[in-house]
Design a protein around this motif. Structure first.
Motif, PDB file in Angstrom:
ATOM      1  N   ILE A  72       0.836  -1.204   0.000  1.00  0.00           N
ATOM      2  CA  ILE A  72       0.000   0.000   0.000  1.00  0.00           C
ATOM      3  C   ILE A  72       0.869   1.251   0.000  1.00  0.00           C
ATOM      4  O   ILE A  72       0.632   2.183  -0.779  1.00  0.00           O
ATOM      5  N   LEU A  73       1.861   1.293   0.864  1.00  0.00           N
ATOM      6  CA  LEU A  73       2.729   2.467   0.943  1.00  0.00           C
ATOM      7  C   LEU A  73       3.498   2.688  -0.360  1.00  0.00           C
ATOM      8  O   LEU A  73       3.694   3.826  -0.786  1.00  0.00           O
ATOM      9  N   ARG A  74       3.924   1.614  -0.989  1.00  0.00           N
ATOM     10  CA  ARG A  74       4.643   1.749  -2.271  1.00  0.00           C
ATOM     11  C   ARG A  74       3.723   2.255  -3.382  1.00  0.00           C
ATOM     12  O   ARG A  74       4.174   2.948  -4.294  1.00  0.00           O
ATOM     13  N   GLU A  75       2.441   1.914  -3.316  1.00  0.00           N
ATOM     14  CA  GLU A  75       1.501   2.370  -4.342  1.00  0.00           C
ATOM     15  C   GLU A  75       1.014   3.790  -4.101  1.00  0.00           C
ATOM     16  O   GLU A  75       0.784   4.539  -5.043  1.00  0.00           O
ATOM     17  N   TRP A  76       0.819   4.174  -2.850  1.00  0.00           N
ATOM     18  CA  TRP A  76       0.188   5.449  -2.535  1.00  0.00           C
ATOM     19  C   TRP A  76       1.161   6.569  -2.197  1.00  0.00           C
ATOM     20  O   TRP A  76       0.746   7.725  -2.116  1.00  0.00           O
ATOM     21  N   THR A  77       2.410   6.226  -1.902  1.00  0.00           N
ATOM     22  CA  THR A  77       3.388   7.251  -1.506  1.00  0.00           C
ATOM     23  C   THR A  77       4.674   7.070  -2.317  1.00  0.00           C
ATOM     24  O   THR A  77       4.882   6.022  -2.934  1.00  0.00           O
ATOM     25  N   PRO A  78       5.543   8.062  -2.260  1.00  0.00           N
ATOM     26  CA  PRO A  78       6.834   7.911  -2.937  1.00  0.00           C
ATOM     27  C   PRO A  78       7.865   7.141  -2.099  1.00  0.00           C
ATOM     28  O   PRO A  78       9.007   6.984  -2.526  1.00  0.00           O
ATOM     29  N   TRP A  79       7.472   6.665  -0.932  1.00  0.00           N
ATOM     30  CA  TRP A  79       8.412   5.982  -0.028  1.00  0.00           C
ATOM     31  C   TRP A  79       8.837   4.646  -0.631  1.00  0.00           C
ATOM     32  O   TRP A  79       8.025   3.773  -0.911  1.00  0.00           O
ATOM     33  N   ARG A  80      10.144   4.487  -0.813  1.00  0.00           N
ATOM     34  CA  ARG A  80      10.728   3.271  -1.373  1.00  0.00           C
ATOM     35  C   ARG A  80      12.032   2.976  -0.646  1.00  0.00           C
ATOM     36  O   ARG A  80      12.498   3.754   0.151  1.00  0.00           O
ATOM     37  N   GLY A  81      12.591   1.847  -0.958  1.00  0.00           N
ATOM     38  CA  GLY A  81      13.942   1.538  -0.523  1.00  0.00           C
ATOM     39  C   GLY A  81      14.064   0.920   0.849  1.00  0.00           C
ATOM     40  O   GLY A  81      13.101   0.432   1.446  1.00  0.00           O
ATOM     41  N   ARG A  82      15.285   0.954   1.314  1.00  0.00           N
ATOM     42  CA  ARG A  82      15.647   0.275   2.565  1.00  0.00           C
ATOM     43  C   ARG A  82      14.918   0.839   3.779  1.00  0.00           C
ATOM     44  O   ARG A  82      14.550   0.096   4.682  1.00  0.00           O
TER      45      ARG A  82
END
Length: 109
Positions: A72-82
């Motif tokens: 969900i966070l990867r789809e709805w926000t720009p937050w990615r990575g470690r």
């Protein structure tokens, strides 16, 4: 890693579906039988089957929920990575610790 997370989420979904069905059935049985909270705790105290069932339930939740939240966070926000993976690993550890603590408390109370 994506395939492993996909498989883990699907496997835990299967476990959770069964666990939720048993849990809800148990609640209905207890409520219809007029059991009090004290009577329920008396039945679960020291019951290894109870502890194992809810222990598996907790482990499945601790795996399933963070994977879904990650998606969900990867789809709805720009937050990615470690940093996202670390945050959700900590969330998983928190769910696991609190859930197993509750199981232990009911088992030993």
């Amino acid at each position: 890693m994506s395939a492993a997370l996909f498989a883990a989420q699907r496997l835990t979904a299967f476990v959770l579906a069964a666990a939720v069905a048993v849990h809800l059935g148990t609640i209905l049985y207890a409520v219809r039988g007029g059991l009090t909270a004290a009577e329920i705790l008396a039945r679960t105290h020291g019951n290894v089957g109870f502890a194992l069932f809810y222990g598996v339930f907790v482990v499945a939740v601790a795996i399933h929920a963070p994977i879904g939240l990650r998606n969900i966070l990867r789809e709805w926000t720009p937050w990615r990575g470690r940093s996202l993976d670390v945050a959700l690993a900590l969330f998983a550890a928190l769910l696991l610790a609190l859930g197993l603590r509750a199981v232990f408390a009911v088992f030993t109370s």
